[in-house]
Design an enzyme around this catalytic site. Structure first.
Site, PDB file in Angstrom:
ATOM      1  N   HIS A  32       0.842  -1.211   0.000  1.00  0.00           N
ATOM      2  CA  HIS A  32       0.000   0.000   0.000  1.00  0.00           C
ATOM      3  C   HIS A  32       0.868   1.249   0.000  1.00  0.00           C
ATOM      4  O   HIS A  32       0.369   2.355   0.109  1.00  0.00           O
ATOM      5  CB  HIS A  32      -0.938   0.020   1.204  1.00  0.00           C
ATOM      6  CG  HIS A  32      -0.243  -0.276   2.479  1.00  0.00           C
ATOM      7  ND1 HIS A  32      -0.077  -1.562   2.953  1.00  0.00           N
ATOM      8  CD2 HIS A  32       0.379   0.525   3.358  1.00  0.00           C
ATOM      9  CE1 HIS A  32       0.594  -1.519   4.071  1.00  0.00           C
ATOM     10  NE2 HIS A  32       0.896  -0.274   4.348  1.00  0.00           N
ATOM     11  N   HIS A  83       8.583   7.246   2.888  1.00  0.00           N
ATOM     12  CA  HIS A  83       7.519   6.608   2.113  1.00  0.00           C
ATOM     13  C   HIS A  83       6.589   7.695   1.594  1.00  0.00           C
ATOM     14  O   HIS A  83       6.709   8.857   1.978  1.00  0.00           O
ATOM     15  CB  HIS A  83       6.740   5.604   2.994  1.00  0.00           C
ATOM     16  CG  HIS A  83       6.058   6.260   4.130  1.00  0.00           C
ATOM     17  ND1 HIS A  83       6.677   6.467   5.359  1.00  0.00           N
ATOM     18  CD2 HIS A  83       4.832   6.840   4.224  1.00  0.00           C
ATOM     19  CE1 HIS A  83       5.842   7.109   6.153  1.00  0.00           C
ATOM     20  NE2 HIS A  83       4.717   7.355   5.494  1.00  0.00           N
ATOM     21  N   HIS A  85       2.414   8.862   0.241  1.00  0.00           N
ATOM     22  CA  HIS A  85       0.966   8.623   0.219  1.00  0.00           C
ATOM     23  C   HIS A  85       0.453   9.262  -1.059  1.00  0.00           C
ATOM     24  O   HIS A  85       0.919  10.355  -1.434  1.00  0.00           O
ATOM     25  CB  HIS A  85       0.294   9.275   1.429  1.00  0.00           C
ATOM     26  CG  HIS A  85       0.789   8.759   2.738  1.00  0.00           C
ATOM     27  ND1 HIS A  85       0.141   7.773   3.447  1.00  0.00           N
ATOM     28  CD2 HIS A  85       1.911   9.057   3.452  1.00  0.00           C
ATOM     29  CE1 HIS A  85       0.830   7.495   4.552  1.00  0.00           C
ATOM     30  NE2 HIS A  85       1.902   8.264   4.579  1.00  0.00           N
ATOM     31  N   GLU A 120      -1.918  13.735   2.671  1.00  0.00           N
ATOM     32  CA  GLU A 120      -2.629  13.492   3.945  1.00  0.00           C
ATOM     33  C   GLU A 120      -2.947  14.836   4.602  1.00  0.00           C
ATOM     34  O   GLU A 120      -4.103  15.141   4.874  1.00  0.00           O
ATOM     35  CB  GLU A 120      -1.754  12.622   4.859  1.00  0.00           C
ATOM     36  CG  GLU A 120      -1.459  11.259   4.229  1.00  0.00           C
ATOM     37  CD  GLU A 120      -1.327  10.174   5.246  1.00  0.00           C
ATOM     38  OE1 GLU A 120      -0.365  10.202   6.024  1.00  0.00           O
ATOM     39  OE2 GLU A 120      -2.190   9.291   5.287  1.00  0.00           O
ATOM     40  N   HIS A 180       6.812  11.345   3.347  1.00  0.00           N
ATOM     41  CA  HIS A 180       7.095  11.373   4.789  1.00  0.00           C
ATOM     42  C   HIS A 180       8.489  10.817   5.075  1.00  0.00           C
ATOM     43  O   HIS A 180       8.768   9.650   4.776  1.00  0.00           O
ATOM     44  CB  HIS A 180       6.055  10.535   5.540  1.00  0.00           C
ATOM     45  CG  HIS A 180       4.711  11.193   5.572  1.00  0.00           C
ATOM     46  ND1 HIS A 180       3.545  10.492   5.779  1.00  0.00           N
ATOM     47  CD2 HIS A 180       4.349  12.486   5.412  1.00  0.00           C
ATOM     48  CE1 HIS A 180       2.518  11.319   5.755  1.00  0.00           C
ATOM     49  NE2 HIS A 180       2.989  12.557   5.527  1.00  0.00           N
ATOM     50  N   THR A 192      -0.089   8.293  10.892  1.00  0.00           N
ATOM     51  CA  THR A 192      -1.349   8.420  10.145  1.00  0.00           C
ATOM     52  C   THR A 192      -1.886   7.062   9.694  1.00  0.00           C
ATOM     53  O   THR A 192      -2.891   6.978   9.005  1.00  0.00           O
ATOM     54  CB  THR A 192      -1.151   9.284   8.880  1.00  0.00           C
ATOM     55  OG1 THR A 192      -0.226   8.593   8.012  1.00  0.00           O
ATOM     56  CG2 THR A 192      -0.628  10.660   9.232  1.00  0.00           C
TER      57      THR A 192
HETATM   58  N1  9HK Z   1       2.450   7.998   7.782  1.00  0.00           N
HETATM   59  S1  9HK Z   1       3.420   8.164   9.030  1.00  0.00           S
HETATM   60  O1  9HK Z   1       2.671   8.699  10.153  1.00  0.00           O
HETATM   61  O2  9HK Z   1       4.602   8.934   8.657  1.00  0.00           O
HETATM   62  C1  9HK Z   1       4.011   6.584   9.499  1.00  0.00           C
HETATM   63  C2  9HK Z   1       5.363   6.397   9.705  1.00  0.00           C
HETATM   64  C3  9HK Z   1       5.852   5.128  10.041  1.00  0.00           C
HETATM   65  C4  9HK Z   1       4.983   4.064  10.182  1.00  0.00           C
HETATM   66  C5  9HK Z   1       5.535   2.703  10.463  1.00  0.00           C
HETATM   67  C6  9HK Z   1       5.263   2.226  11.824  1.00  0.00           C
HETATM   68  C7  9HK Z   1       5.663   2.962  12.927  1.00  0.00           C
HETATM   69  C8  9HK Z   1       5.477   2.453  14.213  1.00  0.00           C
HETATM   70  C9  9HK Z   1       4.883   1.222  14.379  1.00  0.00           C
HETATM   71  N2  9HK Z   1       4.711   0.691  15.707  1.00  0.00           N
HETATM   72  O3  9HK Z   1       5.132   1.388  16.674  1.00  0.00           O
HETATM   73  O4  9HK Z   1       4.163  -0.419  15.829  1.00  0.00           O
HETATM   74  C10 9HK Z   1       4.474   0.480  13.274  1.00  0.00           C
HETATM   75  C11 9HK Z   1       4.658   0.993  11.980  1.00  0.00           C
HETATM   76  C12 9HK Z   1       3.614   4.262  10.008  1.00  0.00           C
HETATM   77  C13 9HK Z   1       3.131   5.538   9.661  1.00  0.00           C
HETATM   78 ZN    ZN Z   2       3.200   8.508   6.048  1.00  0.00          ZN
END
Ligand code: 9HK
Ligand code: ZN
Length: 249
Positions: A58, A88, A90, A100, A113, A187
């Site tokens: 995704h 990564h 979005h 986002e 991000h 997020t």
């Molecule tokens: N979209 S974002 O907020 O930048 C984002 C960044 C990193 C992550 C990956 C992730 C971050 C933390 C955990 N955890 O603590 O179980 C699991 C997955 C998830 C989401």
């Molecule tokens: Zn992100």
């Protein structure tokens, strides 16, 4: 599909989804507080060592070696340096939606991000990811301008984890580091309220072709018959719940 059927049901498994510092948010520039004590954000990515790039069904994620302080972000709202862990993107299936964070209700085609963690106070990323000052994510908007394709990076058609050495994310930065900052969360699940968000005002420009490659990425699972449906992998803006957004410069 991975987290139930998307953001509207996440609160069932992750009650923090309805918490007081959820992300993303709609940023209203004129309501942001200009804070003169906010210094510039400093990015030291020159020694960075990207390790691999993965299509996790995704999104596309580029992981870095975070075993020492060679790639860090500091300054701005941060009390110490935060180590680069991964970046990564979005995006959506149509051009004008996919970011986002939104700015005065307007969304961009995509959002990058750059995820960092506080290795001064915490021993591991996982530990930092559950602490209120554990993570710092730099958000950069991607705007589509089909006339130009100005940034040099090409989106690799990543089937699975692929080696990617020496990719310096500095080439993904806009010219101005003017930013908004606020306290928020991951997020995507587990939605931990552990992120100091730093969102750059200036977007980077990508071509329709580069963005199109993102969409194609999502259609190539490991096995051809596992065609992964492209999901709109962006969470909509969440309630501000009294938080203040501060702006730099
Ligand atoms: N979209 S974002 O907020 O930048 C984002 C960044 C990193 C992550 C990956 C992730 C971050 C933390 C955990 N955890 O603590 O179980 C699991 C997955 C998830 C989401
Ligand atoms: Zn992100």
């Amino acid at each position: 599909r991975l987290w139930g059927s998307g953001p509207s049901v996440w609160h069932k498994n992750y009650p923090v989804a309805q918490g007081n510092r959820q992300s993303p948010i709609d940023i209203v520039p004129h309501q942001a507080l200009h804070d003169p004590s906010l210094g510039p954000v400093v990015l030291n990515y020159d020694q960075c060592t990207s390790m691999n790039i993965t299509n996790n069904g995704h999104s596309v994620v580029v992981q870095f070696d975070d075993s020492d302080d060679r790639s860090v972000i500091q300054g701005g709202p941060l009390d110490n340096p935060y180590r680069l862990k991964q970046f990564h993107f979005h995006w959506g299936e149509k051009g004008c939606h996919g970011s986002e964070h939104t700015v005065a209700g307007n969304s961009y085609a995509s959002e990058l991000h750059l995820v960092h963690w506080n290795a001064v106070k915490y021993k591991t990323f996982g530990e930092a990811a559950t602490a209120p000052d554990g993570l710092a994510v730099l958000g950069i908007f991607l705007e589509v301008n089909s006339l130009l394709s100005v940034i040099p990076f090409s989106i690799l058609l990543v089937e699975k984890k692929t080696n990617l050495k020496g990719f310096n994310p500095k080439c993904l930065l806009p010219s101005s580091l003017h930013y908004w900052t606020y306290l928020g969360s991951l997020t995507t699940p587990p939605l931990h309220e552990s992120v100091i968000w730093i969102v750059l005002r200036e977007p980077i420009i990508v071509s329709e072709k580069q963005l199109g490659k993102f969409r194609m990425l999502l259609f190539t699972g490991e096995e051809e018959d596992q065609r992964i449906r492209m999901e709109n992998n962006f969470r909509p803006p969440q309630p501000l719940k009294g938080r203040k957004v501060r702006s730099s410069i």
